[in-house]
Design a protein around this motif. Structure first.
Motif, PDB file in Angstrom:
ATOM      1  N   THR A   1       2.019   7.068   1.712  1.00  0.00           N
ATOM      2  CA  THR A   1       1.451   8.526   1.576  1.00  0.00           C
ATOM      3  C   THR A   1      -0.126   8.492   2.034  1.00  0.00           C
ATOM      4  O   THR A   1      -0.489   9.799   2.103  1.00  0.00           O
ATOM      5  CB  THR A   1       1.626   9.326   0.380  1.00  0.00           C
ATOM      6  OG1 THR A   1       1.110   8.695  -0.717  1.00  0.00           O
ATOM      7  CG2 THR A   1       3.394   9.141  -0.014  1.00  0.00           C
TER       8      THR A   1
ATOM      9  N   LYS B   1       0.870  -1.085  -0.101  1.00  0.00           N
ATOM     10  CA  LYS B   1      -0.032   0.263   0.035  1.00  0.00           C
ATOM     11  C   LYS B   1       0.811   1.154  -0.045  1.00  0.00           C
ATOM     12  O   LYS B   1       2.007   1.533   0.428  1.00  0.00           O
ATOM     13  CB  LYS B   1      -1.053  -0.047   1.223  1.00  0.00           C
ATOM     14  CG  LYS B   1      -2.026  -1.188   1.137  1.00  0.00           C
ATOM     15  CD  LYS B   1      -2.982  -0.907   2.454  1.00  0.00           C
ATOM     16  CE  LYS B   1      -3.945  -2.029   2.300  1.00  0.00           C
ATOM     17  NZ  LYS B   1      -4.834  -1.879   3.715  1.00  0.00           N
ATOM     18  N   ASP B   2       0.293   2.333  -0.465  1.00  0.00           N
ATOM     19  CA  ASP B   2       0.923   3.556  -0.667  1.00  0.00           C
ATOM     20  C   ASP B   2       1.165   4.149   0.865  1.00  0.00           C
ATOM     21  O   ASP B   2       0.062   4.495   1.369  1.00  0.00           O
ATOM     22  CB  ASP B   2       0.488   4.495  -1.566  1.00  0.00           C
ATOM     23  CG  ASP B   2       1.282   5.753  -1.674  1.00  0.00           C
ATOM     24  OD1 ASP B   2       2.164   5.708  -1.021  1.00  0.00           O
ATOM     25  OD2 ASP B   2       0.476   6.723  -2.327  1.00  0.00           O
TER      26      ASP B   2
END
Length: 263
Positions: free
Chosen positions: A92, A89-90
């Motif tokens: 950010t 998962k990102d």
């Protein structure tokens, strides 16, 4: 005949109201304009601390230098603490403060589970893989925190790829007594952590912050902070929690089994 006094009071109030409105607009506009700069500075400070604990911060580095080295050498990753698995998962998109407040994204700790005194722990945390120039993982940086005497103390700990050996530690946010508990930021005290082991051969938390001086050659012990027993205890309890089964324990087990070779 008009009451000139009332006219004067009315005009004065009108002027005051207009000035208040103008000031409110200016203040609100400034706050909005500064918010992005404050967030950028906060992010830059975080990157500096991560590079520092990873041994990548050099004297004279500018903000642009920090951003460049961080981008080249640091890989932020999200970690599921319960399973010890790195998530695709990102980072950010992850809001740690929001996760900690959300009962669906965090867990309440019982007294027996909570030596660090943090009360709640998010289910997912952001960690940082430090890569060499060939992009191989050479160490990992973990965020830890726990109560001291006066404050919650926040730190980054860098571990070798064996998942046990300390490469660096930095306390970047704490409110302990200057000259006593505040010595957690002292480079001399921080340096003695390098080479120490936070886990024993069975993967259990083993580092000890001694009352007084550690015995020479003891790879599981560091000196306590002189005159700051409760702060030293706070450091100890932070490591007891975060290196244990409710903290990074499941992940560090996988690290010892070689998961970083695929990181």
């Amino acid at each position: 005949m008009a009451n000139k006094g009332n006219d004067t009071i009315g005009k004065t109030l009108l002027v005051v109201l207009v000035l208040c409105l103008v000031c409110s607009v200016v203040v609100a506009g400034s706050a909005v304009g500064l918010k992005s700069r404050q967030q950028e500075q906060k992010q830059l400070d975080k990157q500096r601390n991560i590079l520092d604990v990873a041994g990548l911060m050099q004297p004279g580095m500018t903000g642009d230098d920090v951003k460049s080295v961080y981008s080249e050498r640091i890989s932020p990753r999200l970690l599921d603490l319960a399973s010890g698995e790195l998530l695709d998962k990102d980072p950010t998109s992850f809001d740690p403060a929001k996760a900690l407040r959300d009962p669906q994204q965090s867990m309440t700790l019982s007294a027996s589970q909570d030596p660090a005194g943090i009360k709640r722990r998010s289910n997912i945390v952001e960690i940082y893989l430090v890569r060499d120039e060939q992009k191989n993982v050479q160490e990992l940086v973990l965020p830890i925190y726990g109560n001291g005497l006066w404050s919650m103390m926040y730190a980054f700990v860098a571990l070798d790829t064996d998942g046990r050996t300390v490469k660096g530690i930095t306390y970047y946010d704490q409110g302990e007594t200057p000259g006593l508990g505040g010595e957690v930021e002292n480079p001399s005290w921080r340096s003695q952590w390098i080479g120490k082991k936070v886990l024993d051969d069975q993967g259990k938390p083993a580092i000890r912050v001694m009352k007084g001086s550690a015995r020479p050659g003891d790879e599981y012990a560091v000196d306590g902070l002189s005159g700051a027993t409760l702060t030293s205890n706070g450091v100890q309890h932070s490591f007891d929690f975060w290196m244990g089964e409710n903290g990074f324990g499941p992940f560090l087990k996988q690290v010892r089994e070689g998961v970083l070779n695929n990181g």
